[in-house]
Design an enzyme around this catalytic site. Sequence first.
Site, PDB file in Angstrom:
ATOM      1  N   LEU A  85      -5.379   5.573   8.878  1.00 54.58           N
ATOM      2  CA  LEU A  85      -5.165   6.989   8.547  1.00 54.58           C
ATOM      3  C   LEU A  85      -6.463   7.781   8.592  1.00 54.58           C
ATOM      4  O   LEU A  85      -6.480   8.966   8.249  1.00 54.58           O
ATOM      5  CB  LEU A  85      -4.529   7.118   7.152  1.00 54.58           C
ATOM      6  N   LYS A  97     -12.594   2.327  -5.643  1.00 55.96           N
ATOM      7  CA  LYS A  97     -13.404   1.104  -5.610  1.00 55.96           C
ATOM      8  C   LYS A  97     -14.723   1.326  -6.340  1.00 55.96           C
ATOM      9  O   LYS A  97     -15.202   0.459  -7.085  1.00 55.96           O
ATOM     10  CB  LYS A  97     -13.670   0.723  -4.150  1.00 55.96           C
ATOM     11  N   GLY A 199      -5.486 -12.878   9.505  1.00 57.83           N
ATOM     12  CA  GLY A 199      -6.318 -11.686   9.558  1.00 57.83           C
ATOM     13  C   GLY A 199      -7.608 -11.915   8.800  1.00 57.83           C
ATOM     14  O   GLY A 199      -8.024 -13.052   8.559  1.00 57.83           O
TER      15      GLY A 199
END
Length: 752
Positions: A85, A97, A199
């Site tokens: 995005l 974070k 991943g």
Amino acid sequence: MADNSKITPEEALSYHIDPVPGKYEIVATKPMTTQRDLSLAYSPGVAVPVEAIADTPEAAYDYTTKGNMVAVVSNGTAILGLGNLGALASKPVMEGKSVLFKRFADVNAVDIELDTEDPEEIIKAVRLMGPTFGGVNLEDIKAPECFIIEQRLKEEMDIPVFHDDQHGTAVICAAGLINALHISGKKIEDCKIVLNGAGAAGIACLELIKAMGAKHDNCIACDSKGVIYQGRTEGMNQWKSAHAAQTDARTLEDAMKGADVFLGVSVKGAVTPEMVASMGDNPVIFAMANPDPEITPEEAHAVRADAIVATGRSDYPNQVNNVLGFPYLFRGALDIHARAINDEMKIACAEALAELAREDVPDEVAMAYGKKLAFGRDYIIPTPFDPRLIYTIPPAVARAGMETGAARRPIVDMEGYQHTLKARMDPTASVLSGIAARAKAAQARMIFAEGDDERVLRAAVSYQRAGYGKAMVVGREQDVKEKLEQAGLGDAFRELEVVNAAKTRHLEAYRSFLYQRLQRKGFDAHDINRLAQRDRHVFSALMLAHGHGDALVTGATRKSAHVLELINHVFDAKAQDGAVGVTALLHKGRIVFIADTLVHEWPEEEDLANIAERAAAVARSLGIEPRVAFLSFSTFGYPVSERAIKMHQASAVLDKRGADFEYDGEMTVDVALNPTAMAKYPFCRLTGPANILVVPARHSASISVKLMQEMAGATVIGPILAGVDKPIQICGTVSTVNDILNMALLAACEVG
């Protein structure tokens, strides 16, 4: 266990915009008030540390924020589960974070969003910012670019570079795996391990557990195309190829047969009950897909009662939560001025977490979660709010960094270092999180008395949607509906229980009860009817008295003294009944209780002793060991004043009662709170700064609280009403939505 909490878009946006946009601000740590201060902060004084750093670059850690500053870097190509995005859209996540770094490990962090998908541009930008920071946390960058970026930055920078999506998950997964294998009696080198999801996080998990002793061909990795085996060409890259196993298995179903461990960082429903049934004895299942795991604990346990299951969700036991790792890894790395965070440091973090979970859990942690926690199949990973994390994990990381040569400045006094880490803890945050956890466990039916106030309604909606219990709003249905719609919460009307005094079938019972209490206190039948049917504070108290709710929060629309007077029509909540008001002040990581702020106008020594005992009970119910100071303008007899005598005598009253907490007085507030001032009185019985201040009268309590609130910006919780038979909390008229919610949580926990 289902998660019954709900966060609406309106609530999420409101959280991020009020009271100011964003989640953090910059605060000066040095005085900035005089011309001399400014001359030291900037020109000419600043030239001195500039020259010192030019001569000795290491001095930057001494004279600047570099040693406690982390860059949180993203380009927004893999934001949470939302995908690519863009950099700007990732900013709320990176701000989040950053505040987690501060909240859990007192690490200053700054979010940096880079508007490019070119790995070379990101590498160059971050490398050029190296002098500013003591470490770099990469976040939400898609694979395989994240591998390239991290590896290059590790090679080109001399500070720790850590991609939390990879290694944060791997460290917590490894910690849980250590304990799961401990319970099942297996060794990692003997285990068949299956990974689904090749991943960034999945590959990091494999690399770390192999570094811990797992054998290459015992580890079978799978992706969307099946098993990653030697010789496979479809959908491969250099990172997957490094983990290709010599195996005949071609599907996840094949790989799961006889497996000891399953690690999932893939998608919901990837694992079937049949696959779990085919695993070996005491299977370990880490289904870490978010927001929904590969298989739920209920589904796994339905076919394998011997399974040890962990997920990424907070509403199930054994949450694999990265916040257990990255703040403390960086804390330890920063404190040794590390050049990197290496495998040994990550393994040390995992082993320390595993060891902590095997230790006896402190009472305050059990209190926060509303249940006793003990090492076992449902508790293999510590909880994020365990206060021991801050002084247990960083030393382990620091030792590993020193032993492997990653440290520029080794820690000589490790015991002293642990003490400094304890000093970094924010007790206010743990208190509030503990209250929230206990309230969620209590599931109290909360009566919100003032259903005509938008703040109260928003707090009620938050209470219900956060899963704390049932919100019961006293008011007229149409009024409540219109106010909710105006607040953008129209859909919440169906969720709340609206109680209209004019329509309740309990009104006659309420009238009869009230008449029995007040008939000899000047109230006739007409007065009783008016109070029971038209006064929402009295009506709400009657609901509580008759068990039609579990707790009550009120006072947002009327002065607290008036509300308390109305509540006294239903409950015994006067000074002579033992009622006391205790206000908590939260400021700069400290929590101090002031009493009495609500009930006693001018208490005498016996009253002051009662107040101290009630306040001590409130503190202990919040997990804080009380230290009480009886305050005055006099300290231990000087200056002499008859107004100070009662504060001295209150201690003598507690002596006679054999009180089981620390107390002393009379003393001034600086002696009570400042260790240096207290040290001048070595006979003082307090072992540290007081956390409960008993003041001479209600007016001094009110002045103290409001002065701290307005001048210092302290967060005020209370007054907490203690000493009443039922849980009732009274808000202030200037309360915010969050203040009202906090008071509701206190009532739900029956604090006081």
